[in-house]
Enzyme design. Structure first.
Site, PDB file in Angstrom:
ATOM      1  N   ASP A 220      79.380 -91.349 -92.948  1.00 50.06           N
ATOM      2  CA  ASP A 220      79.717 -90.030 -92.429  1.00 50.06           C
ATOM      3  C   ASP A 220      81.001 -89.644 -93.164  1.00 50.06           C
ATOM      4  OD1 ASP A 220      80.787 -87.868 -91.102  1.00 50.06           O
ATOM      5  OD2 ASP A 220      80.127 -88.535 -89.124  1.00 50.06           O
TER       6      ASP A 220
ATOM      7  N   PHE B  51      79.962 -91.442 -82.598  1.00 47.50           N
ATOM      8  CA  PHE B  51      80.390 -90.057 -82.483  1.00 47.50           C
ATOM      9  C   PHE B  51      79.307 -89.330 -81.691  1.00 47.50           C
ATOM     10  CE2 PHE B  51      80.829 -85.589 -83.547  1.00 47.50           C
ATOM     11  CZ  PHE B  51      82.104 -85.403 -83.053  1.00 47.50           C
ATOM     12  N   THR B  52      79.714 -88.331 -80.902  1.00 46.39           N
ATOM     13  CA  THR B  52      78.824 -87.696 -79.925  1.00 46.39           C
ATOM     14  C   THR B  52      77.492 -87.240 -80.539  1.00 46.39           C
ATOM     15  OG1 THR B  52      80.058 -85.660 -80.337  1.00 46.39           O
ATOM     16  CG2 THR B  52      80.737 -86.962 -78.430  1.00 46.39           C
TER      17      THR B  52
ATOM     18  N   TYR C   6      66.775 -65.926-101.685  1.00 44.49           N
ATOM     19  CA  TYR C   6      66.182 -66.903-100.757  1.00 44.49           C
ATOM     20  C   TYR C   6      66.051 -68.264-101.442  1.00 44.49           C
ATOM     21  CZ  TYR C   6      63.261 -68.963 -97.176  1.00 44.49           C
ATOM     22  OH  TYR C   6      62.792 -69.774 -96.195  1.00 44.49           O
TER      23      TYR C   6
ATOM     24  N   PHE D  24      79.931 -82.759 -72.505  1.00 48.12           N
ATOM     25  CA  PHE D  24      81.324 -82.303 -72.589  1.00 48.12           C
ATOM     26  C   PHE D  24      81.435 -80.839 -72.996  1.00 48.12           C
ATOM     27  CE2 PHE D  24      81.461 -82.406 -77.220  1.00 48.12           C
ATOM     28  CZ  PHE D  24      80.451 -83.320 -77.516  1.00 48.12           C
TER      29      PHE D  24
ATOM     30  N   LYS E 135      85.280 -79.762 -91.785  1.00 51.02           N
ATOM     31  CA  LYS E 135      86.551 -80.492 -91.651  1.00 51.02           C
ATOM     32  C   LYS E 135      87.224 -80.569 -93.028  1.00 51.02           C
ATOM     33  CE  LYS E 135      84.255 -81.742 -87.763  1.00 51.02           C
ATOM     34  NZ  LYS E 135      82.912 -81.261 -87.437  1.00 51.02           N
TER      35      LYS E 135
ATOM     36  N   ARG F 284      88.373 -86.368 -74.841  1.00 48.90           N
ATOM     37  CA  ARG F 284      87.650 -87.383 -75.604  1.00 48.90           C
ATOM     38  C   ARG F 284      87.688 -88.675 -74.807  1.00 48.90           C
ATOM     39  NH1 ARG F 284      84.705 -84.968 -79.930  1.00 48.90           N
ATOM     40  NH2 ARG F 284      83.711 -84.633 -77.948  1.00 48.90           N
TER      41      ARG F 284
HETATM   42  O1  PLI Z   1      80.179 -80.205 -85.819  1.00 47.12           O
HETATM   43  P1  PLI Z   1      79.212 -80.533 -86.935  1.00 47.12           P
HETATM   44  O2  PLI Z   1      77.796 -80.431 -86.522  1.00 47.12           O
HETATM   45  O3  PLI Z   1      79.491 -79.791 -88.187  1.00 47.12           O
HETATM   46  O4  PLI Z   1      79.483 -82.071 -87.338  1.00 47.12           O
HETATM   47  C1  PLI Z   1      79.253 -83.124 -86.479  1.00 47.12           C
HETATM   48  C2  PLI Z   1      80.237 -84.224 -86.747  1.00 47.12           C
HETATM   49  C3  PLI Z   1      79.830 -85.327 -87.421  1.00 47.12           C
HETATM   50  N1  PLI Z   1      80.687 -86.357 -87.659  1.00 47.12           N
HETATM   51  C4  PLI Z   1      81.965 -86.326 -87.265  1.00 47.12           C
HETATM   52  C5  PLI Z   1      82.847 -87.486 -87.570  1.00 47.12           C
HETATM   53  C6  PLI Z   1      82.459 -85.219 -86.591  1.00 47.12           C
HETATM   54  O5  PLI Z   1      83.735 -85.203 -86.233  1.00 47.12           O
HETATM   55  C7  PLI Z   1      81.582 -84.122 -86.307  1.00 47.12           C
HETATM   56  C8  PLI Z   1      82.001 -83.003 -85.568  1.00 47.12           C
HETATM   57  N2  PLI Z   1      83.184 -82.997 -84.983  1.00 47.12           N
HETATM   58  C9  PLI Z   1      83.700 -82.054 -84.189  1.00 47.12           C
HETATM   59  C10 PLI Z   1      82.977 -80.795 -83.843  1.00 47.12           C
HETATM   60  C11 PLI Z   1      85.027 -82.284 -83.661  1.00 47.12           C
HETATM   61  O6  PLI Z   1      85.561 -81.416 -82.966  1.00 47.12           O
HETATM   62  O7  PLI Z   1      85.567 -83.363 -83.958  1.00 47.12           O
END
Ligand code: PLI
Length: 471
Positions: free
Chosen positions: A228, A137-138, A85, A462, A271, A395
């Site tokens: 970011d 970004f969303t 933990y 979305f 990513k 998008r």
């Molecule tokens: O999906 P998360 O919570 O791990 O991360 C959010 C996020 C933050 N910044 C950017 C630039 C992103 O592209 C992002 C998430 N993007 C997704 C899920 C996408 O499909 O692009």
């Protein structure tokens, strides 16, 4: 036409192709779908590709987020998970990897990117403060707004034009930021939020010259600059390729220099970092770190796991190192470009120049007969799925959501459908199948009739909105 990757080179002598710097050890069977099944599945999903079951999808280009294929090293690392933990050894490995590759001293792990966005927004935004950024970004904007912030887009105008060929369309227009500061004062700015390879602009990069100038401006006004870093290694690839003085620098050195201009960063490790789950937040300021480290235990988990299993942190530490390898990134972006070139040869409209993680089809140019509130990008995603079982993502106006003050739709200039390429997952033959399906849908474009929204959730609509075809 790129001199390195055009498919017709097979007939030419002197051919020198590139190929991925890995081979395949394990395969995951795909289900081939039939047209009649797809029509039923799409109707059941309310014409929203987020609501499809993945078993009903053939080639899944919804996102590059968490869809990466991990390496044998990463899988071996999973077996080294220390699921204590508190004080898991894998946390210290992750901490060291972020310190080494990104250069920040203080690290907080989070379950994914939006967990980190939540924490930084709560810690660094006071109600009514502005948060300038290079396009929204969303999830990032929503967390800024939920913390009482007001997002202001300060990206260069070129980013809003799919046909503009500028090499660094992710740059901040510093004059826009100057105006904001002149109008409201530096104290009204929570921080500047700068994303590498701007997702909603089509994966467009930020130049080193821009982050350098931005950093000087921010320091001059006592404003913090946070990155970011979700796709920052991809951003570094474009700096290496396009910015004078960087051609001989390794990606790792470029990433490190970029981060040196900032006060901290957050990352969705799903990513660049080649994992299926994970994120982090890192800062230079000890007092801010103490605040974040306190908040993480409320929302994510203890400060040495942040909602992750030990094995996930191990895979992330290894994935970060793999993501920095130049050969890996050349193949990753090379595959995106391969698909783009096939489509460009057929005149399919898309955001130019092609970005790092995806092809962004220009749905306005695809369907000039549809109004934006007939959801052209959503329509295009639906048509692609019906044609071949390929899943893409809207998008455009649906992703842009509503203005929190007026309640009206945001009407973004960019109305795009994203074909997002997961890392190390699909082959060149998959890309051929995708290109041919996009062409078939493009050839049938005049028949598309658009959609109406019949269910709209309150946040990030979305993901869960439902639609019906317009008759
Ligand atoms: O999906 P998360 O919570 O791990 O991360 C959010 C996020 C933050 N910044 C950017 C630039 C992103 O592209 C992002 C998430 N993007 C997704 C899920 C996408 O499909 O692009």
């Amino acid at each position: 036409m790129s001199d390195t990757i055009h498919r017709t080179m097979g007939q030419q002598s002197g051919r020198r192709s590139w190929a991925e710097p890995w081979k395949i050890k394990m395969v995951e069977p795909l289900r081939m779908t039939r047209p009649e099944d797809r029509a039923g599945a799409l109707a059941e999903a309310g014409y929203n590709t987020f609501l499809l079951r993945s078993d009903d999808v053939y080639i899944d280009l919804l996102t590059d987020s968490g869809t990466n294929a991990m390496s044998d090293r990463q899988w071996a690392g999973m077996m080294l998970g220390d699921e204590a933990y508190a004080g898991s050894r894998n946390f210290y490995r992750l901490e060291e990897a972020i310190q080494t590759w990104y250069g920040y001293p203080f690290i907080v792990p989070t379950h994914q990117g939006r967990g980190a966005e939540h924490l930084i927004s709560q810690a660094a935004i006071r109600k009514g403060q502005y948060v300038p950024g290079n396009m929204y970004f969303t999830t990032t904007r929503l967390h800024q707004e939920l913390a009482g912030g007001i997002f202001v887009d300060v990206i260069t105008d070129a980013a809003h034009d799919p046909a503009n060929l500028s090499p660094f369309k992710g740059d901040v227009d510093i004059a826009k930021l100057e105006n904001l500061v002149a109008e409201h004062g530096a104290a009204s700015i929570a921080y500047v939020s700068l994303a590498g390879t701007v997702n909603m602009a089509g994966g467009q990069p930020v130049s080193m010259a821009n982050v350098k100038a931005l950093s000087a401006f921010c320091r001059g006004h006592g404003i913090k600059l946070f990155l970011d870093a979700t796709r920052l290694v991809e951003n570094a690839f474009f700096i290496q390729e396009r910015e004078p003085g960087y051609a001989d620098k390794p990606l790792a050195a470029i990433v490190r220099e970029f981060c040196d201009y900032s006060d901290g960063a957050w990352m969705s490790a799903k990513k660049d970092a080649l994992v299926n789950i994970g994120g982090w937040l890192a800062v230079r300021d000890r007092a801010l770190f103490e605040e974040l480290r306190n908040l993480v235990v409320v929302y994510e988990g203890l400060h040495t796991y942040g909602g992750l299993a030990g094995r996930d942190m191990e895979a992330m530490a290894i994935g970060i190192a793999e993501s920095m390898q130049d050969d890996h990134m050349r193949a990753r972006i090379g595959q995106v470009r391969y698909l783009a070139e096939l489509l460009q040869d057929w005149g399919v409209p898309m955001v130019q120049p092609v970005g790092g993680h995806a092809i962004f089809l220009d749905a306005r140019a695809f369907y000039p007969h549809l109004r934006q509130d007939q959801f052209p990008s959503q329509t295009l995603a639906a048509e692609l799925y019906l044609d071949s079982g390929i899943r893409s993502m809207e998008r455009g106006i649906v992703s842009a959501g509503r203005d929190p003050e007026t309640g009206d739709h945001h009407y973004p200039k960019l109305e795009l459908t994203r074909l997002t390429i997961p890392r190390r997952v699909y082959t060149q033959a998959h890309m051929d199948v995708v290109a041919e399906s996009v062409k078939a849908v493009y050839d049938a474009r005049a028949a598309a009739r658009g959609l109406k929204m019949v269910y709209e959730p309150r946040y990030l609509r979305f993901f869960q909105a439902r639609f019906e075809p317009l008759s």
